[in-house]
Design a protein around this motif. Sequence first.
Motif, PDB file in Angstrom:
ATOM      1  N   MET A  70       0.806  -1.156  -0.075  1.00 31.86           N
ATOM      2  CA  MET A  70       0.054   0.010  -0.012  1.00 31.86           C
ATOM      3  C   MET A  70       0.763   1.330  -0.100  1.00 31.86           C
ATOM      4  SD  MET A  70      -2.900  -0.916  -0.471  1.00 31.86           S
ATOM      5  CE  MET A  70      -3.656   0.283  -0.414  1.00 31.86           C
ATOM      6  N   GLU A  71       2.002   1.207   0.447  1.00 33.99           N
ATOM      7  CA  GLU A  71       2.843   2.222   0.709  1.00 33.99           C
ATOM      8  C   GLU A  71       3.491   2.689  -0.477  1.00 33.99           C
ATOM      9  OE1 GLU A  71       7.221   3.867   2.761  1.00 33.99           O
ATOM     10  OE2 GLU A  71       5.840   2.415   3.745  1.00 33.99           O
ATOM     11  N   LEU A  72       3.828   1.544  -1.348  1.00 33.63           N
ATOM     12  CA  LEU A  72       4.501   1.756  -2.676  1.00 33.63           C
ATOM     13  C   LEU A  72       3.353   2.157  -3.561  1.00 33.63           C
ATOM     14  CD1 LEU A  72       6.537   1.061  -4.838  1.00 33.63           C
ATOM     15  CD2 LEU A  72       5.568  -1.245  -5.063  1.00 33.63           C
ATOM     16  N   VAL A  73       2.162   1.627  -3.582  1.00 30.69           N
ATOM     17  CA  VAL A  73       1.142   2.200  -4.638  1.00 30.69           C
ATOM     18  C   VAL A  73       0.797   3.804  -4.170  1.00 30.69           C
ATOM     19  CG1 VAL A  73      -1.436   2.107  -4.873  1.00 30.69           C
ATOM     20  CG2 VAL A  73      -0.065  -0.008  -4.687  1.00 30.69           C
ATOM     21  N   GLU A  74       0.569   3.892  -2.972  1.00 31.00           N
ATOM     22  CA  GLU A  74       0.197   5.406  -2.570  1.00 31.00           C
ATOM     23  C   GLU A  74       1.325   6.502  -2.967  1.00 31.00           C
ATOM     24  OE1 GLU A  74      -0.795   5.133   1.591  1.00 31.00           O
ATOM     25  OE2 GLU A  74      -2.818   4.110   1.149  1.00 31.00           O
ATOM     26  N   ASP A  75       2.684   5.924  -2.879  1.00 26.67           N
ATOM     27  CA  ASP A  75       3.686   6.740  -3.143  1.00 26.67           C
ATOM     28  C   ASP A  75       3.696   7.095  -4.639  1.00 26.67           C
ATOM     29  OD1 ASP A  75       6.198   8.266  -1.974  1.00 26.67           O
ATOM     30  OD2 ASP A  75       7.167   6.974  -3.612  1.00 26.67           O
ATOM     31  N   VAL A  76       3.764   5.919  -5.492  1.00 23.45           N
ATOM     32  CA  VAL A  76       3.978   6.022  -6.929  1.00 23.45           C
ATOM     33  C   VAL A  76       2.685   6.918  -7.259  1.00 23.45           C
ATOM     34  CG1 VAL A  76       3.757   4.619  -9.015  1.00 23.45           C
ATOM     35  CG2 VAL A  76       5.417   4.031  -7.200  1.00 23.45           C
ATOM     36  N   ASN A  77       1.499   6.519  -7.105  1.00 24.96           N
ATOM     37  CA  ASN A  77       0.276   7.042  -7.452  1.00 24.96           C
ATOM     38  C   ASN A  77      -0.015   8.620  -6.913  1.00 24.96           C
ATOM     39  OD1 ASN A  77       0.050   4.776  -8.715  1.00 24.96           O
ATOM     40  ND2 ASN A  77      -1.777   3.975  -7.546  1.00 24.96           N
TER      41      ASN A  77
END
Length: 157
Positions: A70-77
Amino acid sequence: PSPPLESPRTQADPHWRSSVHVALFEDLGVEVDGYDAAFMDKDRRRLSKKQRQKATETFVRSFSASEFIMELVEDVNQKKSSSKEEKSYARNFDLSKLYAWASKQDKSRFDSYSIYYDESREEEYLSPQEKQSWSIVPYLSPNVARKMLNLLRVVDV
């Protein structure tokens, strides 16, 4: 003889902590907070093979794959701010490295275009991406992030 990894003496010793930080990076490729300072610590201790293994096992046990995804998704998005009123957040993940990594993947294992928003799979995303950013800026679904992290051997699917 070296003290055990979990002893009060090692927990209070910043050089032991530096050793653990560097070991996690070398063994898992994980750069924990304080890694840069730990790497430059000329007095960091040498961990035995058993101590390195214990440090890695302890870290992995406390690691939440779902939270990391979730951290990866939120950061990239995250949307880049378009005005002075909107706050821009610092990225934890370098988009240029994401582009480079995706482009080098074996096409039979990972679709390099899957890092971009796919309107035909809208239901897989946490929220839709603004249309003007399609195919320009990466936008991950949790499924794609999990596949990436699995290929990097960070999480098991």
